[in-house]
Design an enzyme around this catalytic site. Structure first.
Site, PDB file in Angstrom:
ATOM      1  N   ASP A  79       0.848  -1.191   0.000  1.00 49.85           N
ATOM      2  CA  ASP A  79       0.000   0.000   0.000  1.00 49.85           C
ATOM      3  C   ASP A  79       0.877   1.232   0.000  1.00 49.85           C
ATOM      4  OD1 ASP A  79       0.792  -0.840   2.618  1.00 49.85           O
ATOM      5  OD2 ASP A  79      -0.593   0.635   3.478  1.00 49.85           O
ATOM      6  N   GLU A 136      -0.077  -1.069   5.732  1.00 51.35           N
ATOM      7  CA  GLU A 136       0.998  -0.524   6.570  1.00 51.35           C
ATOM      8  C   GLU A 136       0.812   0.971   6.825  1.00 51.35           C
ATOM      9  OE1 GLU A 136       4.965   1.046   7.763  1.00 51.35           O
ATOM     10  OE2 GLU A 136       3.783   1.627   6.018  1.00 51.35           O
TER      11      GLU A 136
END
Lengths: 489, 489
Positions: free
Chosen positions: B109, B174
């Site tokens: 991400d 994350e």
């Protein structure tokens, strides 16, 4: 003289009572029904303001006044939108040179109000509960403006000659900063205001729920911004924490140097020009009616800095105070952001009292902060500026207008007024005093718990009706004083 | 041994060079093109995240890995909305008991990015300029994740046996706080992680533009909120200024008591448990490549608290730091509001280092603030709480994984790495260390100026390609070390 005024007053009091119960409150109901909110810059509300001003002009014409509605141009909003400013009303009743001329200032705009926001009744439907008339503008300032008109109307209804010449200056932008008013006052200095002997403002409150008051002073204000800058962007506290002169550390040190824990201002020299307390003044403070327990409860404050009524009131009214308002540029939202703000601006202001001087205060504040900052050896840049400077205002309570008001209060309420000040800043008083150089009287009609600017604003029926009488009695006393003096005041 | 590893590396380096120029950057282009933003809770972006995870899983399957996508439920947002959490990828290549097992952690991400927000190129179109590959996620963390896959792919392409067993754990949340990761790690402690010898993370940057680094420690963080309350509503500074213990005055005094002007923390006892500096450590700091002038310029900071490279780095990495983040509840907007905030919350945090203890720090901070507050005799209420507590992490640089990484760096880059720490907090390292009790290595592949989280994020082509080689060389060195030791590490 007091008897003379009481005699003249009795007929008037009778007249007010005959007329009052229905007509007076019906008129206030009509005025409160108009959402004349000047704060929200919405075209619909601006239209309501124009309607309000037109209604008041009509009312004044009905009283026999010659009225002019002075166009005031338009207001440029920060977003580029333009809104028209409602006209300012200048009205005159009588111009007989042998009579004193009293000028009344009032405003017809209100703060925003929405029932969803905590009102128990519709804010724009005047509702009476237990002798209290609830509605937006009831006490600030529509009720008091109508009290003045009611007084004039009573003389008219009784077919009595008005004892004084009366002028009205009514605006519709007070809650939005009295846009355009100052310019008009300056322009009319030698016109509309040339024959005026004194200005009366009824836009404050008593300090009590029961006992009337006269206001003879307001504090000024000097607003400061102090910026500390390392760089324009913020830093991550993991990546930079430990090696920077952090602007927030500098700023809290600067702000922390301004007062001690007892509220005393630590800026050297700041108290030098504060007027010393006189014996007479001390007596005036002792005489004021203030229930400390009730005050503490209604304020929801457990403990004040001072224990006695006198100390509390003096520190609100006749001593300067310094408040830190906040910080711009730091992390201010909920949550746990780990930021080192790169540039922060602290905001604080000092309420000024006679005979503090704005430019001296500005210099003292700047020198103090520069000294504190220099001691830190910080590599950041600091900049202090005074962004707002408003003078304190104080009246001479020996002026005939104050004597007249005091006697009128005795006639109508049967008691001496509290002689009080207002700790906040009301620039319009100083504007009148400075520009047209006539004395200003603040004759509040509302009680301390009226909740101006708040939810459930109200005016007590008693305050509204007796207030109308008080204005009439004030006219009579003005004449009495003039007759005694044998000359125009 | 160094020669042995260089020999094994040469074939690999050759292999990477043959494959790299086109295929590696084409793959990164495909990954960067997916707007896998986990920060903005928007259904469309969540779909992109799922697409990203599926693409990575496909890539791993192509390398011969057995892959499972572990569903992670859904995320409840503060507004009541629910969004699905992208699956976490667990992949395995090889399970030969005689080989060491290396587990790589990475995330797919990215932070939000919009070209309008200061990007010189479209953030989702990988664009090469002067040997720099610009695009969101290029360095954080898509490029490094691909470098690991490239290394595996090269062994496959050369039809060479993988020298180690490799596991991948790849998440897609994350940047949003690794939602659901910790639970999975705990659940798989005796499953997926049971055979793992060490965890490698390539989610940081070098401290230089040119010289590679190994990271052996990160600071922890303890985040505090200190609330000072007089009453819940604010006050008007005209009406109440002068008689209150103002909460902001208390708060700036509290915050001002935390550090001195040189950045030193004034909380008694706070430095007691900070590990003393050893001679060996001093040498390590001296050896680090850091151009102070360049660092000052790129930071846009005129002067730091310290003058030498060693002092600066030690205060970023191995000493605690305290930063004041901001104040909630005070006036924080532009303009000149004359408010006395009724309840304010100051926010600050302390970056922790070995061997500071979270609960000891919590106690010291609370005692200190209570002492300072008590001295003020304020009638306000104060409450301090530690709302976040994250331990510092430190590795043993004598662990075989560090030796292997150091040698791999020498092989590929021809230089010793900078042995560095990271001043910020990377909770995942401590999570792996605590839950599965295996050693963690941080092997950064990006350069100091890569601009992670910022506009114009990039990874240098050199870092990306040599980084892929470095991972392959690391595999070979792990085996060398094992062979020398004659036992599993």
């Amino acid at each position: 003289m007091a008897q003379g005024s009481a005699r003249s007053g009795s007929r008037l009091v009778f007249g007010v009572q005959v007329r009052s119960p229905h007509i007076f409150s019906q008129r206030l109901r009509e005025w409160v029904a108009i959402e004349s909110d000047s704060v929200q810059p919405v075209p619909r509300l601006r239209q309501e303001l124009f309607r309000m001003m037109a209604l008041a002009a009509e009312e004044l014409r009905g009283l026999g006044a010659s009225v002019s509605l002075v166009g005031s141009g338009s207001q440029q909003l920060p977003d580029g939108q333009t809104l028209p400013i409602p006209p300012i009303i200048l009205a005159e009743l009588g111009d007989e040179p042998e009579k004193p001329t009293v000028c009344f200032y009032g405003h017809l705009d209100v703060q925003p109000a929405a029932q969803a926001n905590g009102w128990l009744t519709d804010p724009y439907t005047l509702t009476e509960v237990d002798g209290k008339l609830y509605g937006r503008g009831a006490t600030d300032n529509k009720g008091p403006v109508l009290a003045w008109m009611n007084a004039v109307g009573t003389f008219r209804a009784l077919e009595e000659d008005l004892p004084v010449n009366i002028k009205f200056i009514l605006e519709g932008m007070e809650e939005a900063g009295s846009v355009a008013l100052k310019e008009l006052v300056a322009r009319e200095k030698d016109g509309f205001f040339s024959s005026v002997d004194c200005i009366v403002i009824s836009d404050n409150l008593w300090v009590s729920q029961r006992r009337p008051a006269l206001i003879y002073g307001t504090r000024g204000n000097s607003y400061f911004m102090v910026e500390v800058r390392c760089r324009d962007q913020d830093f991550h506290s993991g990546t930079f924490g430990g090696i920077l002169h952090e602007p927030m550390a500098d700023l809290v040190a600067l702000l922390g140097s301004l007062t001690d824990s007892s509220g005393r201002i630590l800026i050297p020299g700041i108290y030098d020009h504060v007027a010393p307390v006189t014996e007479e003044e001390r007596d005036m403070y002792s005489a004021i009616e203030l229930d400390l327990e009730e005050y503490r409860n209604s304020s929801q404050v457990k403990t004040f800095l001072f224990d006695t009524k006198e100390e509390i009131l003096m520190h609100l009214w006749r001593y300067p105070s310094l408040s830190i308002h906040g910080i711009e540029g730091a992390f201010d939202e909920p949550g746990t952001k780990t930021v080192i703000p790169g540039r922060v601006t602290g905001k604080f202001s000092i309420r000024l009292v006679p005979h503090m001087n704005l430019s001296v205060v500005e210099k003292q504040v700047k020198q103090h902060l520069q000294y504190i900052f220099a001691q830190r050896n910080s590599s950041n840049q600091m900049a202090v500026s005074m962004v707002l400077g408003l003078h304190p205002w104080i009246a001479n309570i020996k002026d005939p207008q104050y004597l007249a008001a005091e006697r009128a209060i005795k006639t109508v309420f049967g008691t001496e007024p509290d002689m009080i000040r207002d700790g906040s800043t009301i620039p319009i008083a100083k504007t009148f005093q400075d520009i047209i150089q006539k004395s200003v009287v603040m004759l509040p009609l509302g009680a301390v718990d009226d909740g101006e600017h708040s939810q459930n604003e109200k005016i007590n029926r008693r305050n509204y009706i007796e207030g109308s009488k008080l204005v009439a009695a004030f006219f009579l006393e003005m004449v009495q004083l003039q007759e005694v003096a044998g000359t125009s005041p």
